[in-house]
Enzyme design. Structure first.
Site, mmCIF file in Angstrom:
data_model
loop_
_atom_site.group_PDB
_atom_site.id
_atom_site.type_symbol
_atom_site.label_atom_id
_atom_site.label_comp_id
_atom_site.label_asym_id
_atom_site.label_seq_id
_atom_site.Cartn_x
_atom_site.Cartn_y
_atom_site.Cartn_z
ATOM 1 N N HIS A 124 0.872 -1.186 0.000
ATOM 2 C CA HIS A 124 0.000 0.000 0.000
ATOM 3 C C HIS A 124 0.912 1.241 0.000
ATOM 4 O O HIS A 124 1.756 1.376 -0.876
ATOM 5 C CB HIS A 124 -0.896 -0.121 1.241
ATOM 6 N N HIS A 147 -2.463 -2.379 -9.568
ATOM 7 C CA HIS A 147 -3.411 -1.716 -8.673
ATOM 8 C C HIS A 147 -4.698 -2.505 -8.657
ATOM 9 O O HIS A 147 -5.095 -3.058 -9.680
ATOM 10 C CB HIS A 147 -3.679 -0.278 -9.158
ATOM 11 N N ASP A 156 2.935 5.267 -6.701
ATOM 12 C CA ASP A 156 4.172 5.130 -5.939
ATOM 13 C C ASP A 156 5.409 4.922 -6.814
ATOM 14 O O ASP A 156 6.526 4.949 -6.320
ATOM 15 C CB ASP A 156 4.053 3.951 -4.960
HETATM 16 N N1 CMC Z 1 4.541 -7.303 -9.982
HETATM 17 C C1 CMC Z 1 4.363 -8.512 -10.567
HETATM 18 N N2 CMC Z 1 3.164 -9.121 -10.708
HETATM 19 C C2 CMC Z 1 2.109 -8.466 -10.236
HETATM 20 C C3 CMC Z 1 2.203 -7.216 -9.608
HETATM 21 C C4 CMC Z 1 3.490 -6.631 -9.499
HETATM 22 N N3 CMC Z 1 3.653 -5.438 -8.925
HETATM 23 N N4 CMC Z 1 0.975 -6.806 -9.216
HETATM 24 C C5 CMC Z 1 0.127 -7.778 -9.574
HETATM 25 N N5 CMC Z 1 0.802 -8.780 -10.194
HETATM 26 C C6 CMC Z 1 0.217 -9.984 -10.795
HETATM 27 C C7 CMC Z 1 -0.230 -10.969 -9.729
HETATM 28 O O1 CMC Z 1 0.795 -11.872 -9.416
HETATM 29 C C8 CMC Z 1 -1.400 -11.621 -10.407
HETATM 30 O O2 CMC Z 1 -0.926 -12.528 -11.352
HETATM 31 P P1 CMC Z 1 -1.727 -13.924 -11.598
HETATM 32 O O3 CMC Z 1 -3.137 -13.533 -11.951
HETATM 33 O O4 CMC Z 1 -0.998 -14.610 -12.696
HETATM 34 O O5 CMC Z 1 -1.665 -14.674 -10.288
HETATM 35 C C9 CMC Z 1 -2.058 -10.491 -11.179
HETATM 36 O O6 CMC Z 1 -0.969 -9.572 -11.456
HETATM 37 C C10 CMC Z 1 -3.161 -9.771 -10.428
HETATM 38 O O7 CMC Z 1 -2.633 -9.279 -9.208
HETATM 39 P P2 CMC Z 1 -3.361 -9.381 -7.826
HETATM 40 O O8 CMC Z 1 -2.320 -9.595 -6.778
HETATM 41 O O9 CMC Z 1 -4.505 -10.344 -7.873
HETATM 42 O O10 CMC Z 1 -3.969 -7.917 -7.712
HETATM 43 P P3 CMC Z 1 -4.478 -7.219 -6.404
HETATM 44 O O11 CMC Z 1 -5.524 -6.304 -6.843
HETATM 45 O O12 CMC Z 1 -4.831 -8.215 -5.353
HETATM 46 O O13 CMC Z 1 -3.180 -6.421 -5.885
HETATM 47 C C11 CMC Z 1 -1.556 -4.734 -5.608
HETATM 48 C C12 CMC Z 1 -2.946 -5.096 -6.145
HETATM 49 C C13 CMC Z 1 -1.360 -3.220 -5.688
HETATM 50 C C14 CMC Z 1 -1.453 -5.148 -4.135
HETATM 51 C C15 CMC Z 1 -0.491 -5.476 -6.444
HETATM 52 O O14 CMC Z 1 -0.585 -5.047 -7.785
HETATM 53 C C16 CMC Z 1 0.915 -5.271 -5.918
HETATM 54 O O15 CMC Z 1 1.341 -6.008 -5.030
HETATM 55 N N6 CMC Z 1 1.684 -4.261 -6.466
HETATM 56 C C17 CMC Z 1 2.999 -3.941 -5.952
HETATM 57 C C18 CMC Z 1 2.906 -3.071 -4.714
HETATM 58 C C19 CMC Z 1 2.477 -1.662 -5.032
HETATM 59 O O16 CMC Z 1 3.007 -1.012 -5.910
HETATM 60 N N7 CMC Z 1 1.507 -1.153 -4.236
HETATM 61 C C20 CMC Z 1 1.026 0.219 -4.369
HETATM 62 C C21 CMC Z 1 -0.393 0.273 -4.819
HETATM 63 S S1 CMC Z 1 -0.908 1.913 -5.323
HETATM 64 C C22 CMC Z 1 -0.880 2.915 -3.942
HETATM 65 C C23 CMC Z 1 -1.593 2.418 -2.753
HETATM 66 O O17 CMC Z 1 -2.539 1.648 -2.787
HETATM 67 O O18 CMC Z 1 -1.207 2.831 -1.679
#
Ligand code: CMC
Length: 428
Positions: free
Chosen positions: A268, A307, A363
């Site tokens: 986050h 996201h 971010d």
């Molecule tokens: N790097 C590599 N793969 C990713 C990433 C990433 N940053 N984000 C998502 N994926 C993949 C994930 O592994 C999944 O793949 P599969 O369907 O094959 O299993 C697919 O994309 C969907 O991801 P998800 O984890 O189901 O998506 P989510 O909505 O649960 O998670 C998230 C969203 C923001 C937590 C995630 O994208 C993430 O961990 N990003 C990196 C951390 C980050 O930059 N966070 C800041 C978010 S924006 C500001 C805020 O919220 O504060």
């Protein structure tokens, strides 16, 4: 039969149910009538991470994740970032409309004149280790403030409530700056109420022996825009936490400490710190392909990408990328920018990221600017928490005024052991 219904046939019983649809949504409680036996509990929906569950109706922030749209109270983020300022946007988000001149003057005056902390807070902050993470100090100090303002518990008294809102928005930069000065072993700098919100923050961070600190206008402006971009983002993890804690009628300081704790995590608001650490670890543009390979083989996440809501470019990231150039003209170019640009270029062309709609989020570039401005990496999540205070509080007020809201209390699907008898230790 109304068209605004959903017909569900339970194939276990052959029974059909007609469920009302409002705003493209069904009420989860309407599922409860679906049972096989009369004494069954009734049907639940299972949604870890609340991926498809609306916990509230809200009129504050609108996001269209597919189109990359973000609006506060109807106003596009691009217009607010370009034409408004943080305190005006804070008023808008809090009260629903842009302020008149008089309203703005009073609001700004109130915020800029509640910036001081009780002297004992300094001792509280001194008690932290010299290398304490500023976000840990921020969370603990916000929570401690509830003990200084016991009337904060009168959450249904509008006057008391407004007092805490002004105090919180006013004091969070002071807490943040004191946590920074503590980590540097520098004396705390008291607020200067003549400066702007962002200018005063820079003064509390940077001021040394000057009689009067004058912030660099370009950096003051950039910080104000960055604050504006972070004011609210509807029901994200931190805001949902604010509402969950607030739903038990806790005071706003305690609820906000919880929201800030949720923000701290690297998935986050801690992602900006994680992005910087990742870029430093990559170290050189030539190492980017190997790093991306590691992401694709699931060894790592590409921090600052992806996201829950945006499946397109995060509009805040676009604006931040533009500000970066203006900041670098003053501070000099951040060497990590080239690594970030190369990461973005490769990722946006690569099937792994394209298929999953993974784009840079807010971010990805914010940390590069913060670093160029001289902030230590550990301060980044705190820089997110300062403006998000406004969103948390606006969402908290909306919760308190919403007659449909109840104490937050999800259900579970119990898959553990059935009843069994206790076995004495000697025979286990
Ligand atoms: N790097 C590599 N793969 C990713 C990433 C990433 N940053 N984000 C998502 N994926 C993949 C994930 O592994 C999944 O793949 P599969 O369907 O094959 O299993 C697919 O994309 C969907 O991801 P998800 O984890 O189901 O998506 P989510 O909505 O649960 O998670 C998230 C969203 C923001 C937590 C995630 O994208 C993430 O961990 N990003 C990196 C951390 C980050 O930059 N966070 C800041 C978010 S924006 C500001 C805020 O919220 O504060």
């Amino acid at each position: 039969m109304s068209n605004d219904t959903l017909t569900i046939t339970d194939n276990r019983t052959g029974q059909t149910y007609e469920i009302p649809v409002t705003h493209d949504t069904i009420n989860a409680m309407d599922l409860r009538q679906i049972k096989v036996n009369p004494d069954d509990f009734g049907m639940l929906s299972y949604d870890p991470g609340f991926k498809n569950t609306a916990s509230t109706k809200s009129a504050i922030t609108y996001i269209d994740g597919g189109k990359g749209i973000l609006r506060y109270r109807g106003y596009p983020i691009e217009q607010l970032a370009g034409k408004s300022n943080f305190l005006e946007v804070a008023y808008l988000v809090m009260f629903g409309e842009l302020p008149t001149e008089d309203q703005y003057q009073k609001w700004s005056y109130d915020i800029l004149h509640h910036t001081f902390l009780h002297e004992n807070i300094k001792q509280l902050m001194d008690a932290f280790r010299h290398d304490a993470h500023p976000m840990g100090m921020f969370i603990a100090t916000v929570a401690a403030l509830s003990t200084y303002y016991p009337e904060a518990r009168n959450i249904f008294n509008e006057k008391d409530r407004m007092k805490q809102i002004v105090r919180l928005i006013a004091k969070v930069p002071t807490i943040a700056a004191f946590s920074y000065r503590h980590s540097r072993g520098l004396p705390y700098v008291y607020p200067d109420n003549d400066l702007s919100y962002a200018g005063n923050f820079l003064s509390m961070l940077d001021k040394m022996t000057q009689v009067k600190y004058t912030p660099k206008p370009e950096l003051e402006k950039a910080l104000d825009v960055l604050f504006t971009l972070h004011v609210d983002h509807e029901q994200n993890c931190g805001t949902a936490t604010m509402r969950v804690i607030g739903s038990s009628n806790t005071d706003p300081y305690s609820a906000m400490a919880g929201a800030a704790a949720a923000l701290y995590g690297p998935l986050h608001g801690g992602a900006n710190e994680a992005v910087l650490r990742m870029l430093m670890e990559i170290g050189d543009v030539k190492n980017v392909p190997a790093f991306v390979k590691g992401v694709k083989s699931r060894e790592r996440l590409l921090m600052g990408f992806g996201h829950r809501v945006y499946k397109n470019y995060d509009p805040r990231a676009r604006i931040i990328k533009k500000i970066a150039d203006e900041v670098f003209e003053i501070t000099g170019r951040n060497a990590l920018l080239d690594i970030a640009l190369e990461l973005e270029r490769i990722a946006l062309e690569d099937d792994f990221f394209v298929q999953r709609s993974l784009y840079p989020n807010v971010d990805f570039y914010s940390g590069i600017i913060y670093q160029a401005m001289g902030f230590p990496v550990a301060m980044f999540p705190v820089l997110f928490a300062i403006p998000r205070t406004v969103g948390w509080l606006a969402q908290w007020i909306e919760l308190l005024n919403d007659k449909e809201q109840k104490i937050a209390r999800p259900r579970q699907i119990f898959l553990g052991e059935d009843e069994r008898d206790y076995v004495p230790m000697s025979v286990r």
